[in-house]
Motif scaffolding. Structure first.
Motif, PDB file in Angstrom:
ATOM      1  N   ALA A  64       0.866  19.624 135.911  1.00  0.00           N
ATOM      2  CA  ALA A  64      -0.143  20.670 135.775  1.00  0.00           C
ATOM      3  C   ALA A  64       0.258  21.867 136.634  1.00  0.00           C
ATOM      4  N   ALA A  66      -1.208  24.460 137.504  1.00  0.00           N
ATOM      5  CA  ALA A  66      -2.244  24.992 138.395  1.00  0.00           C
ATOM      6  C   ALA A  66      -2.583  24.050 139.547  1.00  0.00           C
ATOM      7  N   LEU A 253     -11.466  26.297 133.714  1.00  0.00           N
ATOM      8  CA  LEU A 253     -10.197  25.611 133.946  1.00  0.00           C
ATOM      9  C   LEU A 253     -10.453  24.343 134.736  1.00  0.00           C
ATOM     10  N   ASN A 254      -9.977  23.222 134.205  1.00  0.00           N
ATOM     11  CA  ASN A 254     -10.036  21.943 134.905  1.00  0.00           C
ATOM     12  C   ASN A 254      -8.648  21.320 134.899  1.00  0.00           C
ATOM     13  N   THR A 255      -8.214  20.842 136.052  1.00  0.00           N
ATOM     14  CA  THR A 255      -6.948  20.122 136.134  1.00  0.00           C
ATOM     15  C   THR A 255      -7.269  18.639 136.161  1.00  0.00           C
ATOM     16  N   ASP A 260      -3.674  21.108 132.707  1.00  0.00           N
ATOM     17  CA  ASP A 260      -4.678  22.157 132.850  1.00  0.00           C
ATOM     18  C   ASP A 260      -5.401  22.284 131.513  1.00  0.00           C
ATOM     19  N   ASN A 275      -2.764  23.142 128.878  1.00  0.00           N
ATOM     20  CA  ASN A 275      -1.588  23.820 129.427  1.00  0.00           C
ATOM     21  C   ASN A 275      -1.268  25.042 128.556  1.00  0.00           C
ATOM     22  N   SER A 307      -1.965  30.397 131.253  1.00  0.00           N
ATOM     23  CA  SER A 307      -3.332  29.877 131.384  1.00  0.00           C
ATOM     24  C   SER A 307      -3.643  29.493 132.825  1.00  0.00           C
ATOM     25  N   ALA A 308      -2.618  29.101 133.585  1.00  0.00           N
ATOM     26  CA  ALA A 308      -2.824  28.730 134.986  1.00  0.00           C
ATOM     27  C   ALA A 308      -3.008  29.950 135.885  1.00  0.00           C
TER      28      ALA A 308
END
Length: 354
Positions: A64, A66, A253-255, A260, A275, A307-308
């Motif tokens: 991920a 992020a 946004l959730n990791t 991501d 991602n 996106s991150a």
């Protein structure tokens, strides 16, 4: 093609754009590329320089982008090649990257420069994709196929450094690598899937790195005039269109699980990502679906943002290009591999792609 600072500049931008929201950070790609160039000028070679029976391996980063605790060094990338040779017992004649992206397009430069193994322009995919299986160039569909994967990453100072060697099915080994990424803080360097050149010629995205470099050149030619012209140049090269531009009014946004996952809204458009950007919809109507390329650019600078990296309230430009205008590997042609996308996003994907 000799790889130097100028090529690095173009490859990083073109790769970030073809990452479609994923593929890693361009800033980290700059560091990795410059570290590689310290050891000389590696050369990007066409696949024809190798024999059909020669063995080539894929290198990548998995995790991920992020993740707050992610940590990879250049030594980790080289270490994975050493581990893969150890577990597989195979002589490696060439290295390919798994995809295009801010880091991904540069994958293999350092390993090639330090180990003297040729870097081949035959990525598993000409754009970025979320799962390792999507970048397995169809190997997952071969009955009883056994692969090898090696991964390394994480900060040794806080006890998160992790390295693994694994042998098994594509799906099982990919899941283990994803778990290693989580254990290492979010990201690991990977070497995997030894295959013959003959197989690659039928299943890889031949010329995908050169495509990224040419796209990067077009971007910078436009940037000499303005950021908006740079984005227009990109859309033209990809036979794509600019969907909209405006301020992000909502962003999630959730990791989770080494990915991501989230969404953003600009004007009437909603983008979802795993991602990479997976869907673009306008007032609920589907406009683009992965592996179509959906990409975001900062409106003020023209530079691509993943996106991150996106921030709520940021002014962006959104483009899309049809998948037919991209160089795609065989992993993008397997309907089953898109089932996970539907589960993660809770959106229909397959009916728009196949």
């Amino acid at each position: 093609m000799i790889l130097n600072e100028e090529v690095l500049k173009h490859a990083l931008i073109g790769g970030t754009i073809l990452g479609g929201g994923g593929g890693g950070s361009r800033e980290e790609g700059i560091l990795l590329g410059r570290e590689a160039l310290k050891y000389g000028s590696p050369e990007l070679m066409p696949i024809e320089v190798l024999k059909d029976e020669d063995i080539v391996v894929t290198v990548s980063a998995v995790g991920a982008p992020a993740a707050k605790d992610k940590y990879i060094t250049g030594d980790d990338y080289v270490r994975t090649i050493e581990l893969l040779k150890k577990i597989s017992g195979k002589d490696i004649a060439g290295i390919i990257t798994n995809e295009n992206g801010g880091i991904a397009t540069i994958n293999g430069w350092l390993q090639s420069a330090k180990l003297g193994i040729p870097l081949i322009d035959a990525p598993c995919n000409g754009r970025a994709h979320p799962t390792g299986v999507m970048g397995s160039i169809g190997l997952h569909s071969l009955e009883n196929y056994v692969t090898y994967q090696a991964a390394a990453g994480g900060n040794k100072e806080n006890g998160m450094y992790t390295e693994i060697m694994t042998k098994g099915s594509i799906d099982n080994t990919a899941k283990l690598v994803r778990q290693a990424a989580i254990a290492a803080g979010g990201l690991v360097a990977v070497a995997r899937n030894p295959v013959s050149v003959k197989y690659l010629k039928k299943n890889a995205a031949i010329g995908g790195i050169h495509h990224a470099i040419e796209l990067g050149k077009a971007f910078y030619e436009g940037l000499e005039e303005s950021g908006e012209k740079a984005v227009k140049n990109v859309a033209e090269v990809l036979n794509g269109i600019i969907l909209t531009e405006g301020t992000i009014r909502r962003f999630n946004l959730n990791t989770s699980g080494g990915f991501d996952v989230g969404s953003l809204w600009v004007n009437e458009y909603e983008l979802t990502f795993w991602n990479e950007y997976m869907t673009a919809e306008a007032d609920g109507k589907r406009i683009a679906t992965f592996p179509d390329l959906i990409m975001t650019f900062d409106k003020n600078t023209g530079f691509p943002v993943t996106s991150a990296e996106i921030k709520n309230g940021q002014e962006i430009i959104i483009i899309k290009a049809d998948k037919s205008n991209l160089k795609l590997g065989s992993g993008m042609k397997d309907k089953k591999l898109f089932e996970d996308v539907e589960k993660i996003l809770d959106k229909e994907i397959i009916k728009y792609v196949f």
